[in-house]
Design a protein around this motif. Sequence first.
Motif, PDB file in Angstrom:
ATOM      1  N   GLU A  84      42.406  29.395  67.549  1.00 51.75           N
ATOM      2  CA  GLU A  84      41.035  28.990  67.224  1.00 51.75           C
ATOM      3  C   GLU A  84      41.033  27.774  66.290  1.00 51.75           C
ATOM      4  OE1 GLU A  84      39.078  32.405  65.609  1.00 51.75           O
ATOM      5  OE2 GLU A  84      38.985  33.432  67.554  1.00 51.75           O
ATOM      6  N   ARG A  85      41.959  27.768  65.349  1.00 48.20           N
ATOM      7  CA  ARG A  85      42.046  26.641  64.419  1.00 48.20           C
ATOM      8  C   ARG A  85      42.414  25.364  65.178  1.00 48.20           C
ATOM      9  NH1 ARG A  85      45.677  23.989  61.422  1.00 48.20           N
ATOM     10  NH2 ARG A  85      47.414  25.199  62.210  1.00 48.20           N
ATOM     11  N   GLN A  86      43.378  25.469  66.095  1.00 47.90           N
ATOM     12  CA  GLN A  86      43.772  24.310  66.902  1.00 47.90           C
ATOM     13  C   GLN A  86      42.604  23.823  67.753  1.00 47.90           C
ATOM     14  OE1 GLN A  86      46.450  22.441  67.132  1.00 47.90           O
ATOM     15  NE2 GLN A  86      47.663  23.550  65.606  1.00 47.90           N
ATOM     16  N   GLN A  87      41.869  24.766  68.333  1.00 46.13           N
ATOM     17  CA  GLN A  87      40.731  24.405  69.180  1.00 46.13           C
ATOM     18  C   GLN A  87      39.652  23.703  68.362  1.00 46.13           C
ATOM     19  OE1 GLN A  87      39.219  27.723  71.365  1.00 46.13           O
ATOM     20  NE2 GLN A  87      37.877  26.484  72.636  1.00 46.13           N
ATOM     21  N   LYS A  88      39.396  24.180  67.148  1.00 45.66           N
ATOM     22  CA  LYS A  88      38.412  23.532  66.279  1.00 45.66           C
ATOM     23  C   LYS A  88      38.828  22.100  65.959  1.00 45.66           C
ATOM     24  CE  LYS A  88      35.929  27.022  63.683  1.00 45.66           C
ATOM     25  NZ  LYS A  88      35.736  27.657  62.371  1.00 45.66           N
ATOM     26  N   LEU A  89      40.113  21.927  65.650  1.00 46.00           N
ATOM     27  CA  LEU A  89      40.597  20.586  65.335  1.00 46.00           C
ATOM     28  C   LEU A  89      40.445  19.658  66.535  1.00 46.00           C
ATOM     29  CD1 LEU A  89      43.832  21.335  63.263  1.00 46.00           C
ATOM     30  CD2 LEU A  89      41.703  20.349  62.440  1.00 46.00           C
ATOM     31  N   GLU A  90      40.780  20.163  67.732  1.00 41.45           N
ATOM     32  CA  GLU A  90      40.643  19.346  68.940  1.00 41.45           C
ATOM     33  C   GLU A  90      39.181  18.979  69.181  1.00 41.45           C
ATOM     34  OE1 GLU A  90      42.410  21.521  72.110  1.00 41.45           O
ATOM     35  OE2 GLU A  90      44.447  21.281  71.326  1.00 41.45           O
ATOM     36  N   GLU A  91      38.268  19.928  68.987  1.00 40.18           N
ATOM     37  CA  GLU A  91      36.846  19.656  69.180  1.00 40.18           C
ATOM     38  C   GLU A  91      36.354  18.612  68.175  1.00 40.18           C
ATOM     39  OE1 GLU A  91      34.820  23.379  68.957  1.00 40.18           O
ATOM     40  OE2 GLU A  91      35.490  24.024  70.945  1.00 40.18           O
ATOM     41  N   GLN A  92      36.791  18.731  66.932  1.00 38.71           N
ATOM     42  CA  GLN A  92      36.381  17.756  65.924  1.00 38.71           C
ATOM     43  C   GLN A  92      36.892  16.362  66.268  1.00 38.71           C
ATOM     44  OE1 GLN A  92      37.730  19.360  62.223  1.00 38.71           O
ATOM     45  NE2 GLN A  92      36.011  20.803  62.036  1.00 38.71           N
ATOM     46  N   GLU A  93      38.146  16.277  66.736  1.00 36.07           N
ATOM     47  CA  GLU A  93      38.689  14.976  67.131  1.00 36.07           C
ATOM     48  C   GLU A  93      37.928  14.409  68.329  1.00 36.07           C
ATOM     49  OE1 GLU A  93      42.863  15.367  67.784  1.00 36.07           O
ATOM     50  OE2 GLU A  93      43.270  15.925  65.711  1.00 36.07           O
ATOM     51  N   GLU A  94      37.574  15.273  69.275  1.00 42.83           N
ATOM     52  CA  GLU A  94      36.810  14.854  70.450  1.00 42.83           C
ATOM     53  C   GLU A  94      35.432  14.346  70.037  1.00 42.83           C
ATOM     54  OE1 GLU A  94      36.223  14.227  74.548  1.00 42.83           O
ATOM     55  OE2 GLU A  94      38.030  14.710  73.428  1.00 42.83           O
ATOM     56  N   ILE A  95      34.790  15.035  69.110  1.00 42.48           N
ATOM     57  CA  ILE A  95      33.466  14.610  68.630  1.00 42.48           C
ATOM     58  C   ILE A  95      33.574  13.251  67.942  1.00 42.48           C
ATOM     59  CG2 ILE A  95      31.678  15.120  66.922  1.00 42.48           C
ATOM     60  CD1 ILE A  95      32.041  18.087  67.650  1.00 42.48           C
TER      61      ILE A  95
ATOM     62  N   GLN B 287      47.095  36.905  64.260  1.00 46.14           N
ATOM     63  CA  GLN B 287      47.543  35.641  63.693  1.00 46.14           C
ATOM     64  C   GLN B 287      47.584  34.559  64.771  1.00 46.14           C
ATOM     65  OE1 GLN B 287      51.386  35.960  61.889  1.00 46.14           O
ATOM     66  NE2 GLN B 287      51.404  33.858  61.135  1.00 46.14           N
ATOM     67  N   TYR B 288      48.043  34.913  65.969  1.00 44.93           N
ATOM     68  CA  TYR B 288      48.101  33.949  67.083  1.00 44.93           C
ATOM     69  C   TYR B 288      46.698  33.485  67.469  1.00 44.93           C
ATOM     70  CZ  TYR B 288      48.787  32.166  71.797  1.00 44.93           C
ATOM     71  OH  TYR B 288      48.761  31.401  72.924  1.00 44.93           O
TER      72      TYR B 288
END
Length: 165
Positions: A72-83, A66-67
């Motif tokens: 991974e979900r947080q990292q995806k969100l950060e990458e999307q915001e960065e893009i 779960q952790y």
Amino acid sequence: MCNCLEFGSLSIKLIILLLQTDVCLIKPPVKKNTIPIDLKLHNDIRAVERARFAHQVGEKRRLIKQYKMERERQQKLEEQEEIKRLRKELIPKGQLMPYFDRPFVPRRSEKQPTVPREPKFCIPRHKTIRCCRMSCNDMSGPSQLQHLPSSVEKTEALYKNRGLQ
């Protein structure tokens, strides 16, 4: 055979005697049913401990999974915001038009030019080659070293040969 008749007659006599008297026979006391003790086998105790441990390990694995998923979900969100941010910032823009009313005129540099130095072609004495020593047969005098021309002398000789001087 006699013995059997005697035994049979004896038991009949007893029965007749008991029937004539009013003696009441008491049943012998009956033992209470024994209650079995629950046995605690080591295997049973070990199985309970093992089940508890397996449950703890499963819970730990579930929490780790779960952790990881959350990370991974947080990292995806950060990458999307960065893009999104990079797409806004890195919009391709053309170069600005040059100013034609005041054209660029290169100026001469105000620095002093460097003074070139001559290279050092001489070989230090400790690095010179000592080639022509006196042979053992020649005992006439002290050993003499033949002087080799220095690199400056060589270059001067080359210039003279080519006619460049």
